[in-house]
Design a protein around this motif. Structure first.
Motif, short mmCIF file in Angstrom:
data_model
loop_
_atom_site.label_atom_id
_atom_site.label_comp_id
_atom_site.label_asym_id
_atom_site.label_seq_id
_atom_site.Cartn_x
_atom_site.Cartn_y
_atom_site.Cartn_z
N ASN A 53 12.87 74.94 59.51
CA ASN A 53 13.92 74.50 60.34
C ASN A 53 14.69 73.43 59.65
OD1 ASN A 53 13.01 75.68 63.21
ND2 ASN A 53 11.00 74.97 62.39
N GLY A 103 14.53 69.10 56.61
CA GLY A 103 14.00 70.18 56.94
C GLY A 103 12.42 70.20 56.80
N GLN A 104 11.98 71.44 57.03
CA GLN A 104 10.41 71.59 57.14
C GLN A 104 10.24 73.39 57.32
OE1 GLN A 104 9.44 73.17 60.22
NE2 GLN A 104 7.23 73.54 59.71
N TYR A 135 8.20 69.94 53.30
CA TYR A 135 9.16 69.25 53.95
C TYR A 135 10.00 68.82 52.87
CZ TYR A 135 5.20 68.65 56.97
OH TYR A 135 4.16 68.98 57.82
#
Lengths: 472, 1129
Positions: free
Chosen positions: B627, B646-647, B689
């Motif tokens: 994401n 994001g991750q 991350y």
């Protein structure tokens, strides 16, 4: 805008909540030693692992025979160049410290010793283990046997009796003087002989008798004649009426046998390779039912064949001859299940060896014409169909010595005794230099060649802390 | 065409005297190439017409709407002055697959507007014929009180007039547009005014008048700077790039036949070294980006396909013709966004997408042949017999009867060149079909491909069927979605390319005795127990007939690969978007190998042979979710900001089941009864991350920073998480007002620093594992790996300094980079004393440094007469140095290699052979060695102790080239295009392990013809010792260390595009026929098959980075010539 940013952060936050445990993965198909050795069952598995150490190819699984028989005047390699010549080099005394067989033997001996050390370190903390004492005895017996092989092959070797948490601790350890290693071997065997029972708790397991026999051999090797005699006399054993009955699959773990490394064919990774290794090239169909390779290793020398006295029943039990006239080692031939997957065990100790050792020790204690030593020697000779020796045949201690060495050669050929017997009796240099190799030119055997080289990899890995043996 | 044949005809006869085309020396080859180049230097017009066709059905729309529609559905862009076009006019049109000219004619034919099409730009201009008055000048209304009149002409870089360009008096709204001839006249305030010239797609230019009244202005195309570069989690304008990223586009990738994309990368990009170690069809190449920064861990870069990072990707599953572009992140600052997997660089592969416009269909197919690039000059039967006779004589025996007829010289006896028997001319073919298209709100790309390659060694073959579906669409105005799926099915028949013991077909063909024949007199295969038996008798290595090994032993693999993904992207506002991506890679493969009991094996004669059979089934499931949110805003056009956060979570599960035969006395695979091994399962996972900020001030000062945090299941309890930060910046000097060079259009200085990681170790590398240690029927277990709770990734910190330079209106661009990378905490499988119970232990120990320079020069469409020339030259250097090893450890020794502090990883460590004893005196003065007879080798006593011992070894070379280069050229003339790529490496050595056999003096196998120069009383000045018995010192000597430097003509292709006029009639938009070749010749002194070797691909040494450059009978690479056809409509 700020609402949107908060939304994004919130969404990412939700996805992120899956965390830590997702990256805590334990092996699926393997055990980890950090949570093993906790129950009696797991300790039992570790002890089985100790026995398995003897099957490693660097030990009885394959290479010992090259170091202990092929090296001697008993046998030869059919091709001295196969596998890059590492076998032939041993046979012809032209090996170097990089020889792969020597390196694997060293590595696998220590792999076996590590397994022993782990068991001995962990076994005390596991409660309710009914087999504990016997397991300790078995493990000490195997550790002693392995060190005894190491010290005879290489001289001073690193002595490790603790479990290393970190293999880097080993960098600090060099070679331990032989005497200290022997002291540990004797200690282990003495303890093992107290802890072990007369009957093994598993097929091929170590027994009180086996540990006394090995202790006797250790003392004999060290020249401790009295201690050797005491130990050997503690062994209760029998000689089978027929020499032949010691060998072959149906006779495995016989009454005469004191300790043998177990192998089992059938495609389960437990088979022995001897049948394929010891079949002369091109003779697989004739000797082992055409199953698998015929490496032509460990073939009896003409010299050995010719040395047998007329009427010695043992010659044709020990040595065969193919239709093309090539001698082969007969004691381990059986139809394998598949290539390198045979059923033959390897006999490490049997009572005939004890009888001859006792005769040797008694003679070292003092020559007694037609004394107990003669009786013992003649037991072996008579079983082989040979007449008894008397003081008129063997007039003094020295001639008796020679007679025992020869008797041992005939009786125990290809059972990994010859090379060490030659060294123990001080005959190695003389015998080997007189030996005419049938394969190639034998390099001159000097005192230095009586020990194998410390593997170059070990000298290199420890930056010289492990020193090389002279002459290599 | 006529000239071409004449040109060739003149030169070719000179060369016929030489044995074959492939044996020319370099000078001749180069001159041949130059002739071909010269053939294209002839006058002609350039034809690069647009062939896109348009379909439109519009009723009662304004001209503005019509123009919008065409712009949205095609690549065309319109340029016009508002006053020149009657925009509000209402029109209707209904056309299908018409060329743009026809469409525009329909709209504008009787109006006061006409048009002019230049490539993709449509200029709408005043039609002087159709207007009544030209006096009315609409710009007059905007005029200020002008007092100074300037006129002039604007050109593009090719010297063509540029109509429609904007000429603006700086600081005012006073502007005019150039006319159809590129001319303009403007009245400005005074003689010191500044004029700004601009045009879409061109770099704007400011000119201070300084009293000039006549101006000639050339605007340069700005394509290279507007171009977006894919950088991982997004893209960036090349002009604003602060990192070191190399890009290869589809057309350069596909300029020669390749089985997989990494082959197409070879030699094309600075700092990207592709080593094709094996020619076995279906095998993959090694890729090294900027040297080797690791000793034990994975050395291959991370490959990211359309955003999906795959650690175990089957490279062969990607159809090269589906690839749009490849971007390679070379420095840490760009690669660190991939954190613990970025240390070896990152390869970003972007596949093709449909373009706006009508349906487009392409068909491409080629077919050709391959042949091994070279063979080794081996002893023939007679030479062999003489050698063996000498060797046996020296051992005090007589040669076996087999050799007698050869020794007395009876002619016409069996004399087999085994290489001729196993090598063949093998077909290769490829067909791919694509259909693509797009509208304003969706696009699609669908492809199907079939590739088939027979190996140059008997019995080997690779076949692949690929499909790809790439679809993108807008669900609503704010919500976009995309999806791709690429199923691939491949089958591979592999011949063993292992060493002699593994019955490697190539190795055994070099070793096999030429006195035996591969076939019996009845044509059946000679299952050569005779050959093996005689080998046993004379102490040779007993190998089976290599032809039988190739044909009867089978190893067949079939594999399915599904790589796919989908995303949803939601634009929360004009500046903020959120993207959620789900990707997956699934593969399953079946392997079935069988060696019947009717064919022998190394040292196992046929009559003793049991069948060998092995079956395995492997399955791999990899998926990830990711994401990201992106915020992008420009404040006052001065402060430009882009931020991404994001991750992601990725995991991979693998399982293997295998079977070996329970009963195997069979000659047919169907007769095998198998016993199955327990299933083995494996898994890893990674949580990440990431965040990156890009900021620039007026496109002039650019800074960028990123950080990634990775948590990996592979590492120790105490070290699961790590940070990977970067910072980088660039200064575009040409954007400064003081910068006034006309020659230099782009000058950018870059600097970057970052930390990347390498997590390429076994999945449970940190955990002490136990393995089965059974004893008979009893179940046991014993340790196999040593514990290390602190095991972590390797950390590489890299500094990169670079300059980008654009000259002569983009005709010439130059990039230079210096980098210095330090890898700390090497994942090192440290050899430990084996009395610890282990032989190695995996540790984070030691340091390695890689530093080097990279230069790339691009020449873009320069006109040489009527030929357009584009060229790329890249040169890279890399110096590899070990700085630190384990505690108290200054070297790691492994048979023939040493890894020592201060030296490159895995240097060769050998005795030095200094000659052959020719006199007794030499022997008397030589250091002690077990062999000191006349004709034995003399070795150097390096430590001077008077004896040759293991201390007399020294470093004799390494596998790291001093520099690598690539030189690629494209010449276009009329409808012809000619392209070639020369690539090479200089200054590295190879350990020729094949020499253990073919230069063995005991005569273990057939030999290289150069050992005929052995010592004998008649030939005392020989290179090689007297045959016979030898200790192995010479096998560990520099005798087998050879220079590997080479120059290779990697690719050549010639293409002819059929004329457009011809295509019109058969409704095609383009048709090209081509002839293309790879590896036509290699210039090298290396005596083996291929100087691109690596021990990583053979079974002799384990797969260790510390033992590189070891050649042991690898499958040779092929030269390939194909003919192909490319059609599209």
């Amino acid at each position: 805008m700020y609402k949107q940013i908060i939304l994004v952060i919130a969404v990412i936050g939700i996805f992120s909540s899956c965390s830590e445990e997702k990256i805590q993965l334990s092996p699926i198909s393997q055990e980890s030693s950090s949570n093993f050795y906790k129950t009696p069952e797991q300790i039992e598995q570790a002890v089985v692992g100790v026995y398995d150490g003897l099957q490693l190819s660097g030990q009885y699984g394959k290479y010992f025979i090259y170091l202990m028989e092929v090296r001697s005047d008993n046998s030869r390699q059919q091709s001295t160049t196969s596998s890059g010549g590492i076998y032939g080099d041993l046979d012809l005394f032209r090996m170097e410290a990089t020889n792969n067989i020597v390196e694997l033997a060293w590595n696998d001996c220590y792999k076996g010793i590590q397994r022993c050390n782990i068991v001995l370190n962990r076994i005390e903390s596991v409660s309710n283990n009914p087999k504990k004492n016997v397991q300790i005895g078995e493990t000490k017996f195997i550790r002693a046997l392995t060190y005894f092989n190491l010290v005879r092959l290489f001289g001073d070797v690193p002595l490790i009796t603790a479990e290393y948490d970190d293999p880097f601790e080993a960098f600090n350890l060099g070679r331990t003087p032989k005497a200290e290693v022997y002291a540990q071997i004797i200690k282990d065997l003495t303890e093992a002989s107290q802890l072990l029972e007369n009957e093994a708790i598993r097929a091929g397991g170590a027994t009180k008798n086996a540990s006394y026999a090995l202790l006797g051999k250790v003392h004999l090797t060290l020249g401790n004649t009295n201690e050797a005699i005491t130990a050997l006399k503690n062994v209760s054993g029998v000689l089978l009426p027929n020499y032949l009955d010691n060998f072959g699959i149906p006779n495995e773990n016989s009454d005469e046998s004191l300790f043998e490394v177990q192998f089992k064919k059938g495609g389960i990774g437990e088979g022995s390779p001897y049948a394929n290794l010891f079949t002369p090239s091109g003779a697989a169909a004739e000797l082992i039912g055409g199953v698998g390779s015929a490496a032509g290793d460990n073939l009896p020398t003409q010299d050995l064949y010719d040395s047998y006295q007329v009427g010695d029943l043992r010659r044709d039990v020990t040595i065969g001859k193919t239709s093309k006239g090539v001698y082969y080692t007969k004691k381990y031939l059986d139809k394998p299940f598949k290539d390198l997957d045979g059923d033959n065990n390897f006999i490490v100790l049997r009572y005939a060896d004890v009888v001859l050792m006792l005769a040797e020790a008694l003679n070292e204690q003092g020559y007694v014409a037609n004394g107990e030593a003669f009786t013992l020697l003649n037991k072996i000779r008579n079983r082989a169909g040979l007449s008894s020796f008397t003081a008129s045949n063997l007039e003094n201690q020295n001639s008796f010595r020679t007679a025992v060495v020869n008797e041992r050669r005939w009786e125990l050929a290809f059972e990994n005794h010859r090379w060490f017997d030659l060294i123990r009796t001080g005959k190695a240099i003389e015998v080997m230099n007189a030996h005419k190799s049938e394969t190639g030119v034998l390099n001159t055997v000097t005192n230095e060649k009586l020990l194998f080289p410390i593997p170059q990899s070990q000298v290199d890995a420890t930056n010289g802390k492990i020193t090389p043996n002279p002459g290599y | 065409m006529k000239n071409k044949t004449n040109g060739k005809g003149k030169k070719i006869p000179n060369k016929k005297s030489s044995v074959s085309f492939l044996k020319f020396d370099l000078k001749m080859k180069m001159s041949f190439l130059l002739i071909i180049v010269a053939l294209f230097s002839m006058k002609a017009n350039d034809v690069t017409a647009q062939r896109t066709k348009i379909s439109l059905k519009l009723d009662n729309v304004t001209v503005t709407q019509l123009i919008d529609k065409i712009e949205n559905t095609s690549d065309y862009r319109f340029v016009y002055k508002i006053e020149d076009v009657e925009l509000k006019r209402v029109v209707s049109i209904n056309v299908k697959n018409e060329r743009i000219e026809k469409v525009l004619n329909k709209i504008f034919s009787v109006t006061a507007t006409t048009f002019n099409i230049n490539d993709k730009l449509v200029y709408l201009i005043e039609n002087k014929k159709n207007i009544k008055s030209t006096k009315d000048n609409p710009t007059a209304a905007l005029k200020t009180a002008a007092s100074f009149r300037v006129s002039g002409k604007v050109f593009d870089a090719n010297g063509n007039p540029l109509p429609g360009a904007n000429v603006l008096e700086k600081g005012t709204r006073n502007s005019v547009t150039t006319d159809v001839d590129g001319k303009f006249t403007i009245e400005v305030a005074d003689a010191k005014s500044i004029l700004v010239f601009s045009f879409i797609g061109f770099e704007a230019q400011e000119i201070v008048l300084n009293g000039k009244t006549e101006l000639t202005v050339t605007l340069t195309e700005n394509t290279s700077n507007l171009e977006e570069v894919v950088i991982g989690y997004g893209s960036q304008a090349k002009a604003k790039l602060t990192n070191s990223v190399s890009t290869l586009k589809s057309e350069d990738l596909l300029s020669s036949p390749i089985a997989s994309f990494e082959e197409g990368l070879a030699g094309q990009l600075a700092g990207v070294d592709v080593v094709q170690t094996s020619g076995n069809p279906g095998s993959s190449s090694d890729i090294n980006i900027r040297g080797v920064g690791t000793i034990t861990a994975n050395v291959q870069p991370l490959i990211v396909i359309d955003g999906f990072p795959s650690e175990n990707l089957n490279i062969n599953s990607i159809n090269p013709s589906d690839i749009e572009r490849i971007d390679i992140l070379k420095d840490a600052a760009s690669a660190a966004i991939y954190g613990s997997r970025g240390a070896n660089g990152v390869i970003l592969v972007t596949t093709k997408k449909g373009k706006m416009g009508g349906f487009k269909f392409t068909f491409d197919s080629y077919t050709g042949v391959q042949e091994v690039a070279n063979t080794i000059d081996l002893q023939d039967s007679y030479e062999r017999a003489r050698f063996v006779a000498q060797a046996t004589l020296n051992r005090g025996k007589a040669p076996i009867a087999l050799y007698q007829p050869y020794l007395i010289g009876i002619p016409g006896l069996t004399n087999t060149n085994w290489q001729d028997e196993i090598f063949r001319i093998a077909p290769i073919q490829n067909t791919s079909i694509t259909a693509s298209g797009g509208t304003e709100h969706s696009n699609y790309f669908v492809s199907g491909g079939y590739f088939s390659q027979d190996g140059t060694v008997l019995g080997s073959k690779y076949e692949r069927v690929n499909f790809r579906f790439n679809i993108n669409f807008d669900i609503t105005k704010k919500l976009k979605a995309g999806f791709n799926l690429a199923p691939t099915y491949s089958t591979r028949n592999k011949v063993s390319d292992a060493d002699h013991k593994g019955d490697g077909v190539v190795m055994t063909a070099l070793m096999a005795n030429p006195l035996f024949s591969p076939y019996n007199s009845d044509g059946s295969l000679n299952l050569s127990s005779d050959m093996m038996q005689s080998a046993v008798e004379e102490g040779q290595a007993p190998v089976e007939n290599p032809v039988a090994l190739a044909l009867l032993n089978t190893d067949k693999r079939t594999q399915w690969d599904f790589l796919g993904g989908g995303f949803l992207e939601y634009n929360l506002s004009d500046h903020l978007s959120f993207k959620s991506y789900l990707g997956a890679d699934y593969s399953s493969s079946d392997r079935n190998s069988f060696s019947p009991n009717t064919v022998g094996s190394y040292s196992v004669l046929v009559e003793n042979k049991q069948a060998n059979a092995y079956k395995s089934y492997d399955e791999r499931k990899n998926w990830m979710i990711e994401n990201t949110a992106t915020y992008e805003k420009s404040f006052n056009r001065t402060h430009n900001l882009k931020f991404i956060i994001g991750q992601s979570y990725q995991t991979e599960e693998m399982n293997t089941t295998g079977s070996s035969p329970l009963v195997a006395q069979v000659n047919d695979v169907d007769g095998v009864i198998y016993t199955e091994f327990p299933k083995f399962e494996d898994k890893w996972s990674l949580i990440s991350y990431l965040s990156r900020l890009n900021y620039d001030y007026k496109d002039k000062y650019i800074i960028s920073g990123s950080v990634r945090r990775d948590g990996s299941s592979r590492f120790g309890e105490n070290t699961k998480w790590g940070w990977f930060p970067t910072v980088s910046g660039a200064w575009r000097v040409n954007k400064e007002s003081f910068f006034k060079s006309k020659t230099i259009n782009e000058l950018k200085a870059r600097a970057s620093w970052g930390i990347t990681g390498n997590n390429g170790i076994p999945n449970y590398g940190a955990i002490p594992l136990l393995g089965a240690a059974n004893y008979g029927d009893l179940e046991g277990s014993a340790p196999i790996t040593s514990p290390n709770q602190n095991l972590s990734w390797e950390e590489t910190s890299t500094l990169d300094l670079g300059i980008d330079l654009g000259l002569f209106d983009g005709k010439l661009s130059f990039t230079a980079d210096y980098y210095n990378a330090n890898t700390n905490g090497l994942l090192l499988d440290v050899p430990v004393p084996s009395h610890s119970g282990y032989t190695t232990s995996l540790r984070n120990i030691g340091k390695v440094n890689n530093s080097g320079f990279e230069f790339a020069l691009n020449i873009n469409k320069v006109k040489l007469g009527y030929v357009k020339w584009s060229s790329t030259i890249n040169i890279s250097t890399n110096k590899n140095e070990v700085l630190e090893l384990g505690p108290d450890q200054d070297r790691i020794l492994e048979s023939y290699h040493i890894t020592e502090i201060g030296q490159p990883i895995g240097s060769y460590y050998t005795y030095r052979k200094i000659g052959v004893f020719q006199t007794q005196e030499q022997i008397n003065n030589a250091p002690t060695h077990p062999e000191m007879r006349l004709g034995d080798y003399i070795f150097a006593d390096i430590d001077g102790d008077g004896k040759i011992t293991s201390n007399d070894r020294e470093i004799s070379g390494d596998f790291f080239p001093d520099y690598t280069f690539g030189f690629s050229n494209t010449f276009k003339y009329k409808n012809f295009s000619f392209n070639f790529l020369i690539q090479g490496k200089q200054g590295y050595e190879i350990f020729n392990g094949t020499s253990f056999f073919i230069r063995n003096l005991e005569g273990w196998s057939n030999g290289h013809s150069d050992i005929n120069n052995y010592y004998s009383a008649e030939n005392p000045e020989a290179t090689y010792a007297s045959p016979g018995k030898h200790v192995k010192t010479y096998e560990q000597s520099d005798l087998f260390v050879e220079d590997g430097s080479y120059i290779r003509l990697r690719k050549v292709s010639i293409k002819y595009s059929l004329p457009e006029t011809f295509l019109e009639n058969i409704s095609l938009t383009s048709a090209t026929i081509y002839l293309s070749a790879t590896n036509l010749f290699t210039i090298t002194n290396y005596s083996g098959f291929n100087p691109e070797v690596s021990s990583r691909n053979n079974s002799f040494n384990s797969s260790q980075t510390t033992t590189p450059g070891f050649d042991y009978g690898a499958y040779p690479i092929a030269k390939t010539i194909v003919m192909g056809l490319n059609l599209s409509f």
